[in-house]
Scaffold this motif. Structure first.
Motif: not given
Length: 319
Positions: A14-18
């Protein structure tokens, strides 16, 4: 404990969480943010993700959880090029963490499906020894007087690697190398090439014994090529799992979830060798390691995107 470094170990797709976690880590004062590197579905491409974090952060260090030195996986020359570029673009924020890899029994599943040879420990250590020696030469890390204006011109004819006059313009800021090692052969390599020596999942007592062995290897080094560097300061780092909570009820819940997700064997290991408890307990445990000379903590939280726990931990160690 103000001069101790705290780093996050992150994985997931999950790029947004990263991105959100990295930005919060910098805001909270974490030293480093490391993202997992693998070909499997548990991660995105490591270097691509890390590159996107450069412009949205200012000072936090960035790097792969483990930078693999495996010829079947990636050209060492390409890895040098990636590293130098990343270091210059980020203005000196790359942290290069590497090692010979986990056991064959554990790691084969990550490489075999992709047609990549993952050999036994004896072969991998020999490969790593030669690879990190060449890497250090190409980066210019063992020049006694590091100068960014110089290029590295290297010839190398080894068992695993051949370089025929390759030239790289060295990064403007030297790239520090962290080597993970717990066995004597790997610790000897770390004593030669590492800026940071890292071990994993040890109690304070176990670390004390291992560090004594590492100190003996440092003192025993008699390699003529590196005799002038034997007295360099090698930082000490340890990789640990973290289960932290603000209440007893929350802690018990997290323990149960961890036991279900990871199984009883891993669960019992983290209870014994991890950072587990409420803020005061975790802080006290950290202090035990610091008193033994640990400069850096490489932290894997139960949920890598549990922002509340990531903030609670930093509040605990700052207080």
């Amino acid at each position: 404990m103000n001069d101790v470094r705290y780093c996050l170990e992150i994985w997931g797709t999950d790029y947004e969480k990263i991105k959100q976690t990295c930005m919060l880590a910098e805001e909270l004062g974490y030293y480093g943010f490391y993202y997992g590197e693998s070909l499997t579905e548990i991660d995105l491409d490591c270097w691509t993700v890390l590159s996107t974090l450069i412009p949205i952060t200012k000072k936090i260090k960035l790097g792969p959880v483990m930078t693999y030195i495996l010829p079947d996986y990636r050209s060492l020359a390409l890895l040098v090029k990636q590293s130098i570029t990343f270091q210059d673009v980020s203005k000196g924020r790359l942290e290069f963490r590497t090692g010979a890899g986990a056991s064959l029994k554990y790691s084969l599943q990550w490489w075999y499906p992709y047609g990549i040879d993952y050999s036994d420990a004896i072969y991998r250590v020999a490969l790593f020894n030669e690879g990190v020696q060449l890497l250090s030469k190409l980066l210019g890390n063992h020049d006694l007087k590091y100068s960014q204006s110089e290029s590295t011109l290297t010839n190398f004819d080894g068992q695993f690697y051949i370089i025929r006059g390759a030239s790289f313009v060295k990064p403007k800021i030297r790239i520090p190398i962290t080597i993970a090692a717990k066995k004597d052969r790997m610790m000897k390599i770390a004593s030669n090439y590492a800026d940071v020596w890292e071990c994993s999942y040890l109690t304070p007592h176990e670390y004390f014994s291992l560090n004594e062995r590492f100190e003996r290897l440092l003192k025993a080094q008699n390699n003529q090529e590196y005799k002038d560097l034997q007295n360099k300061v090698i930082k000490r780092s340890i990789e640990l799992d973290v289960l932290i909570a603000s209440t007893d009820q929350e802690l018990e819940y997290k323990k149960k979830v961890f036991a279900m997700e990871r199984g009883p064997g891993v669960y019992n290991q983290i209870l014994k060798k991890g950072l587990v408890g409420k803020s005061a307990e975790v802080s006290a445990r950290i202090q035990e390691y610091v008193d033994l000379g640990i400069n850096q903590f490489f932290l894997a939280f139960q949920d890598p995107f549990d922002l509340k726990s990531i903030e609670l931990f930093m509040d605990a160690v700052k207080s």
